[in-house]
Design an enzyme around this catalytic site. Structure first.
Site, short mmCIF file in Angstrom:
data_model
loop_
_atom_site.label_atom_id
_atom_site.label_comp_id
_atom_site.label_asym_id
_atom_site.label_seq_id
_atom_site.Cartn_x
_atom_site.Cartn_y
_atom_site.Cartn_z
N GLU A 41 -5.75 -9.16 -3.73
CA GLU A 41 -5.67 -8.38 -4.98
C GLU A 41 -5.10 -9.23 -6.13
O GLU A 41 -4.07 -8.92 -6.74
CB GLU A 41 -4.81 -7.13 -4.75
CG GLU A 41 -5.41 -6.23 -3.69
CD GLU A 41 -4.68 -4.92 -3.52
OE1 GLU A 41 -3.47 -4.86 -3.78
OE2 GLU A 41 -5.32 -3.94 -3.10
N GLU A 83 -10.50 -3.80 2.54
CA GLU A 83 -9.47 -2.77 2.71
C GLU A 83 -10.06 -1.42 2.34
O GLU A 83 -10.67 -1.28 1.27
CB GLU A 83 -8.25 -3.02 1.81
CG GLU A 83 -7.39 -4.17 2.23
CD GLU A 83 -6.15 -4.31 1.38
OE1 GLU A 83 -5.66 -3.30 0.84
OE2 GLU A 83 -5.67 -5.45 1.24
C1 BGP Z 1 -3.10 -2.74 -0.91
C2 BGP Z 1 -2.52 -3.93 -0.18
C3 BGP Z 1 -2.30 -3.74 1.27
C4 BGP Z 1 -2.01 -2.31 1.69
C5 BGP Z 1 -2.74 -1.28 0.86
C6 BGP Z 1 -2.33 0.14 1.16
O1 BGP Z 1 -2.77 -2.84 -2.24
O2 BGP Z 1 -3.41 -5.04 -0.31
O3 BGP Z 1 -1.26 -4.61 1.62
O4 BGP Z 1 -0.66 -2.06 1.76
O5 BGP Z 1 -2.56 -1.53 -0.50
O6 BGP Z 1 -1.24 0.45 0.35
P1 BGP Z 1 0.04 1.17 0.98
O7 BGP Z 1 0.38 0.36 2.17
O8 BGP Z 1 1.04 1.13 -0.09
O9 BGP Z 1 -0.41 2.57 1.33
#
Ligand code: BGP
Length: 468
Positions: free
Chosen positions: A172, A363
């Protein structure tokens, strides 16, 4: 209906070193920015790790990875995405020599994947900069950090050139503008940073990303390297032209980074923005040459969509790093992220129409408070029908995009095993097909239990999407 997924579609799952490994100071690893971010993305950083930071031990993947990869193999994974913790390899970031124990761990991890026929997909840095780079150089604020990242990348490209054929530069990469400490080890408080400083740091990271793209192509000619973008999917709240214009401009949070990686240069609108706002970013001729090293594919994270409106009084909603307005047509997760499977098809289509590069969804997932129960067969499990529904609906939209002729390389759902949430730094926001017995207080025996979605995804992969 016959599956539209290509035969070589890379089905799998994703995690990040800092959210699963634990062993935060084992075998020579140095502190990373994650080790001092006890309360997640929005949390206040501390100067030293605090015991309430669940990431210090996470789910002990560092010691249990063989068991976990065997479970991924049982589901039929073709690819497994994780990151290399930069400070395991160069504990201080600017060390002359790498930490052999750190290199050896990832050798063993990738060997275990390949033993099961699973291709590693490796993120060079998943918000995991060595804290020492922040303390000594203020992270990406200092151009010298580019050379330290190049040294790290060259070391791991050379070490794992026969094991890893899929690489991502930064997780990201567009998030640095929102979270400069977590994404750039910048110790200067965000409020104190001038736009010139913030965009200079962004520029250094972009040059580093392009430079290691070139290195990867030189060292591992048969590898593919991609950028990774936080997919901010934005709709106008109403058909009012004011909302449409606001949305068009907001879209640039995502697309300007994809543009630079795909076209090898800054988009004119970003340069114009610098000029109009007296933002001084030193883009040298050498930088411009380096930026021309474009990626082989664009990867991105997708969880939800948001709305944009010129009418500031419209109601705001969640989103991990990008806030938006409530979309009255969508439901939300327990954390306020609006569930929009069609938005994934929209984003795939938009990215491909703009850049004509293969795409990889690295993701996508549903964070939820799962409840461990005992199934008919007496085994502990979670009846996560809500997660199956979320993932199924999103994959149906991916299949429509593929049917439209968009080359989607693969899909690694986020948090294929329960890990520590990035934004909340908690365990209770669970994403996995596998439940991990650890709670927000760090209690639990770390045992792994297959959820209902484990068997659902196993069938999706076995049928190459036919069962969706
Ligand atoms: C994204 C990241 C991941 C993951 C995901 C889900 O921004 O790349 O690392 O954490 O978010 O977010 P969260 O874990 O806060 O629900």
């Amino acid at each position: 209906m016959k599956s539209k997924f290509p035969k070589d579609f890379l089905w799998g799952g994703a995690v990040a070193a800092n959210q699963c490994e634990g062993a935060y100071n084992e075998d020579g690893k140095g502190l990373s920015v994650q080790d001092v971010l006890p309360r997640g993305i929005r949390g206040q950083r501390t100067d030293v790790p605090t015991e309430d930071n669940l990431k210090l031990k996470a789910i002990d993947f560092y010691h249990r990875y063989k068991e976990d990869i065997a479970l991924f193999a049982e589901m039929g994974f073709k690819v497994f995405r994780t990151s290399i913790a930069w400070s395991r390899i160069f504990p201080n970031g600017d060390d002359e020599e790498p930490n052999e124990k750190g290199l050896a761990f990832y050798d063993d991890l990738f060997d275990e994947c390949l033993k099961h026929g699973i291709q590693p997909l490796v993120t060079l840095s998943h918000y995991e900069m060595p804290l020492a780079l922040g303390k000594k150089y203020n992270g990406w604020m200092d151009r010298r950090t580019i050379s330290f990242f190049e040294r790290f990348a060259k070391t791991v490209f050379e070490r794992y050139q026969n094991k890893v054929k899929y690489w991502l530069t930064f997780n990201e990469i567009n998030a640095i503008l929102k979270a400069p400490f977590m994404c750039g080890a910048i110790l200067t408080d965000k409020e104190e940073l001038t736009e010139s400083q913030l965009y200079t740091a962004m520029h250094h990271q972009l040059v580093a990303s392009a430079s290691v793209t070139k290195l990867c192509h030189e060292i591992i000619p048969d590898a593919m390297v991609g950028c990774m973008i936080l997919g901010v999917t934005v709709y106008p709240l109403t058909p009012s032209p004011d909302d449409v214009i606001k949305t068009m401009l907001r879209d640039r949070e995502t697309y300007q980074f994809a543009h630079i990686h795909a076209r090898g240069e800054y988009p004119s609108y970003l340069l114009r923005y610098f000029e109009k706002n007296n933002i001084g970013v030193d883009i040298t001729d050498e930088d411009k040459e380096i930026l021309k090293n474009t990626v082989d594919f664009i990867s991105f994270s997708y969880y939800s969509s948001i709305c944009e409106s010129a009418n500031e009084s419209a109601k705001m909603t969640g989103g991990n790093l990008s806030k938006g307005f409530i979309n009255p047509y969508l439901k939300s997760t327990d954390w306020g992220w609006q569930i929009d499977p069609k938005g994934l098809r929209y984003t795939l289509t938009k990215l491909y129409d703009l850049y004509s590069l293969p795409l990889f969804i690295v993701e996508n997932g549903l964070g939820a408070e799962d409840v461990l129960t005992t199934g008919e067969n007496g085994e502990k499990t979670v009846n996560d029908d809500y997660r199956i529904a979320y993932l199924n609906d999103h994959l149906v939209e991916v299949e429509k995009a593929i049917d439209d002729g968009i080359p989607v390389m693969g899909y690694t759902s986020w948090g294929c095993i329960d890990i520590v949430s990035a934004s909340t730094a908690e365990m209770k926001k669970r994403y996995g097909y596998i439940y991990v017995d650890r709670d927000n207080d760090g209690k639990g025996n770390l045992e792994r239990y297959k959820k209902k979605s484990f068997y659902w995804y196993k069938n999706v992969i076995e049928t190459n999407g036919e069962s969706l």
